[in-house]
Design a protein around this motif. Structure first.
Motif, PDB file in Angstrom:
ATOM      1  N   ARG A   1      -4.114  -8.598  -3.846  1.00  0.00           N
ATOM      2  CA  ARG A   1      -5.265  -8.844  -2.968  1.00  0.00           C
ATOM      3  C   ARG A   1      -4.871  -8.573  -1.535  1.00  0.00           C
ATOM      4  NH1 ARG A   1      -4.872 -14.400  -0.953  1.00  0.00           N
ATOM      5  NH2 ARG A   1      -3.049 -15.324  -1.922  1.00  0.00           N
ATOM      6  N   ARG A   2      -5.864  -8.172  -0.759  1.00  0.00           N
ATOM      7  CA  ARG A   2      -5.663  -7.954   0.672  1.00  0.00           C
ATOM      8  C   ARG A   2      -5.814  -9.286   1.388  1.00  0.00           C
ATOM      9  NH1 ARG A   2      -5.527  -2.987   2.592  1.00  0.00           N
ATOM     10  NH2 ARG A   2      -6.208  -1.302   1.254  1.00  0.00           N
ATOM     11  N   LEU A   3      -5.100  -9.417   2.501  1.00  0.00           N
ATOM     12  CA  LEU A   3      -5.281 -10.577   3.367  1.00  0.00           C
ATOM     13  C   LEU A   3      -5.757 -10.084   4.726  1.00  0.00           C
ATOM     14  CD1 LEU A   3      -2.111 -12.827   2.806  1.00  0.00           C
ATOM     15  CD2 LEU A   3      -4.311 -12.921   1.637  1.00  0.00           C
ATOM     16  N   SER A   4      -6.751 -10.752   5.265  1.00  0.00           N
ATOM     17  CA  SER A   4      -7.164 -10.464   6.640  1.00  0.00           C
ATOM     18  C   SER A   4      -6.087 -11.009   7.579  1.00  0.00           C
ATOM     19  CB  SER A   4      -8.505 -11.140   6.940  1.00  0.00           C
ATOM     20  OG  SER A   4      -8.335 -12.547   6.959  1.00  0.00           O
ATOM     21  N   ARG A   5      -6.177 -10.660   8.828  1.00  0.00           N
ATOM     22  CA  ARG A   5      -5.233 -11.186   9.826  1.00  0.00           C
ATOM     23  C   ARG A   5      -5.262 -12.718   9.807  1.00  0.00           C
ATOM     24  NH1 ARG A   5      -3.737  -8.303  14.502  1.00  0.00           N
ATOM     25  NH2 ARG A   5      -5.440  -6.913  14.009  1.00  0.00           N
ATOM     26  N   TRP A   6      -6.455 -13.291   9.775  1.00  0.00           N
ATOM     27  CA  TRP A   6      -6.606 -14.747   9.765  1.00  0.00           C
ATOM     28  C   TRP A   6      -5.980 -15.349   8.511  1.00  0.00           C
ATOM     29  CZ3 TRP A   6      -9.140 -18.210   6.540  1.00  0.00           C
ATOM     30  CH2 TRP A   6      -9.247 -19.511   7.025  1.00  0.00           C
ATOM     31  N   GLN A   7      -6.232 -14.742   7.344  1.00  0.00           N
ATOM     32  CA  GLN A   7      -5.639 -15.251   6.107  1.00  0.00           C
ATOM     33  C   GLN A   7      -4.118 -15.153   6.128  1.00  0.00           C
ATOM     34  OE1 GLN A   7      -7.883 -12.600   3.581  1.00  0.00           O
ATOM     35  NE2 GLN A   7      -9.021 -14.324   2.673  1.00  0.00           N
ATOM     36  N   ALA A   8      -3.605 -14.067   6.675  1.00  0.00           N
ATOM     37  CA  ALA A   8      -2.149 -13.910   6.764  1.00  0.00           C
ATOM     38  C   ALA A   8      -1.547 -15.014   7.626  1.00  0.00           C
ATOM     39  CB  ALA A   8      -1.804 -12.531   7.330  1.00  0.00           C
ATOM     40  N   GLU A   9      -2.190 -15.305   8.754  1.00  0.00           N
ATOM     41  CA  GLU A   9      -1.688 -16.376   9.615  1.00  0.00           C
ATOM     42  C   GLU A   9      -1.764 -17.726   8.918  1.00  0.00           C
ATOM     43  OE1 GLU A   9      -4.142 -15.674  13.044  1.00  0.00           O
ATOM     44  OE2 GLU A   9      -2.569 -14.486  14.021  1.00  0.00           O
ATOM     45  N   GLN A  10      -2.820 -17.952   8.139  1.00  0.00           N
ATOM     46  CA  GLN A  10      -2.969 -19.215   7.426  1.00  0.00           C
ATOM     47  C   GLN A  10      -1.928 -19.374   6.313  1.00  0.00           C
ATOM     48  OE1 GLN A  10      -5.170 -21.686   8.384  1.00  0.00           O
ATOM     49  NE2 GLN A  10      -5.333 -20.279  10.105  1.00  0.00           N
ATOM     50  N   GLN A  11      -1.467 -18.267   5.751  1.00  0.00           N
ATOM     51  CA  GLN A  11      -0.524 -18.322   4.631  1.00  0.00           C
ATOM     52  C   GLN A  11       0.910 -17.987   5.040  1.00  0.00           C
ATOM     53  OE1 GLN A  11      -1.814 -16.750   0.872  1.00  0.00           O
ATOM     54  NE2 GLN A  11      -3.959 -16.928   1.462  1.00  0.00           N
ATOM     55  N   ARG A  12       1.190 -18.087   6.323  1.00  0.00           N
ATOM     56  CA  ARG A  12       2.507 -17.696   6.838  1.00  0.00           C
ATOM     57  C   ARG A  12       3.654 -18.456   6.186  1.00  0.00           C
ATOM     58  NH1 ARG A  12       4.199 -20.487  11.712  1.00  0.00           N
ATOM     59  NH2 ARG A  12       4.781 -18.498  12.622  1.00  0.00           N
ATOM     60  N   GLU A  13       3.480 -19.723   5.867  1.00  0.00           N
ATOM     61  CA  GLU A  13       4.563 -20.505   5.245  1.00  0.00           C
ATOM     62  C   GLU A  13       4.855 -20.004   3.830  1.00  0.00           C
ATOM     63  OE1 GLU A  13       6.586 -22.554   6.784  1.00  0.00           O
ATOM     64  OE2 GLU A  13       5.454 -22.381   8.661  1.00  0.00           O
ATOM     65  N   ALA A  14       3.808 -19.690   3.069  1.00  0.00           N
ATOM     66  CA  ALA A  14       4.010 -19.147   1.717  1.00  0.00           C
ATOM     67  C   ALA A  14       4.681 -17.779   1.788  1.00  0.00           C
ATOM     68  CB  ALA A  14       2.671 -19.047   0.976  1.00  0.00           C
ATOM     69  N   ILE A  15       4.316 -16.989   2.789  1.00  0.00           N
ATOM     70  CA  ILE A  15       4.927 -15.665   2.968  1.00  0.00           C
ATOM     71  C   ILE A  15       6.399 -15.827   3.339  1.00  0.00           C
ATOM     72  CG2 ILE A  15       4.857 -13.558   4.354  1.00  0.00           C
ATOM     73  CD1 ILE A  15       1.729 -14.177   4.575  1.00  0.00           C
ATOM     74  N   ALA A  16       6.707 -16.807   4.195  1.00  0.00           N
ATOM     75  CA  ALA A  16       8.103 -17.076   4.552  1.00  0.00           C
ATOM     76  C   ALA A  16       8.899 -17.545   3.333  1.00  0.00           C
ATOM     77  CB  ALA A  16       8.173 -18.102   5.679  1.00  0.00           C
ATOM     78  N   ASP A  17       8.267 -18.295   2.438  1.00  0.00           N
ATOM     79  CA  ASP A  17       8.949 -18.704   1.194  1.00  0.00           C
ATOM     80  C   ASP A  17       9.341 -17.478   0.373  1.00  0.00           C
ATOM     81  OD1 ASP A  17       8.619 -21.383   1.857  1.00  0.00           O
ATOM     82  OD2 ASP A  17       6.873 -21.664   0.554  1.00  0.00           O
ATOM     83  N   VAL A  18       8.427 -16.513   0.286  1.00  0.00           N
ATOM     84  CA  VAL A  18       8.726 -15.277  -0.443  1.00  0.00           C
ATOM     85  C   VAL A  18       9.880 -14.541   0.241  1.00  0.00           C
ATOM     86  CG1 VAL A  18       7.829 -13.009  -1.133  1.00  0.00           C
ATOM     87  CG2 VAL A  18       6.405 -15.049  -1.400  1.00  0.00           C
TER      88      VAL A  18
END
Length: 197
Positions: free
Chosen positions: A7-24
């Motif tokens: 799935r694509r993430l908008s800029r806002w969604q990416a910022e909201q999910q930054r902790e999960a992305i850092a976990d990856v």
């Protein structure tokens, strides 16, 4: 193994999910034991910078939780991000840069359990499907054998080498660059490219 959904993430969604992305990020790069916090914080600083760039775009892979992602942005027309490049840029690269038709792939992460299953290729295909650019570029550490293997498998070619980016420059964060270099630390980077089909 669970089915993988993209799935694509908008800029806002990416910022909201930054902790999960850092976990990856931490799981995908398995750094030096004990350095996870420093690596994670450095990644989050670079990620915050990338999300603010022009035409930032991101796709993630989920399988009962995030297992990978790929993101990038359109490179600036000024060419400042070529600072540190060793050699002379090919004329077509300079022309594409000046025309604003270069897309920077900044980060690719897939957790080890899902590697070699086509996840990175699927992420790449979805991310680049809506970008009208002439050239895609990525910069990796010279000792990043896994990154080099992925880029070669995608049909990319080595463009050349870079010195470490200067503090405060507009150069993109180099993949894996999370700390501040020491004055005598000559980290080298490789630029890879592929013309858009």
């Amino acid at each position: 193994m669970a089915e993988v959904f993209l799935r694509r993430l908008s800029r806002w969604q990416a910022e909201q999910q930054r902790e999960a992305i850092a976990d990856v990020y931490v799981e995908a790069y398995e750094g030096v034991p004990g350095a996870e916090y420093r690596d994670r914080q450095g990644f989050l600083r670079n990620f915050e910078n990338a999300v603010q760039r022009t035409d930032f775009d991101m796709v993630v892979a989920d399988a009962h939780g995030m297992i990978g992602c790929l993101y990038g942005y359109r490179a600036t027309r000024t060419g400042d991000w070529w600072k540190g490049y060793r050699g002379v840029l090919p004329p077509e690269v300079e022309e594409s840069t000046a025309a604003g038709r270069v897309f920077m792939l900044t980060e690719l992460m897939v957790v080890p359990a899902y590697r070699r299953q086509g996840v990175s290729e699927r992420l790449r295909t979805l991310l680049l499907s809506r970008h009208a650019t002439d050239l895609i570029v990525s910069v990796i550490k010279r000792d990043d054998d896994l990154g080099r293997e992925v880029l070669r498998s995608w049909g990319w070619t080595k463009l050349g080498e870079f010195d470490r980016g200067e503090s405060g420059s507009s150069a993109p964060p180099r993949r894996g660059e999370t700390g501040t270099p020491g004055p005598d630390e000559p980290v080298m980077w490789e630029g890879w490219m592929r013309p858009m089909p």
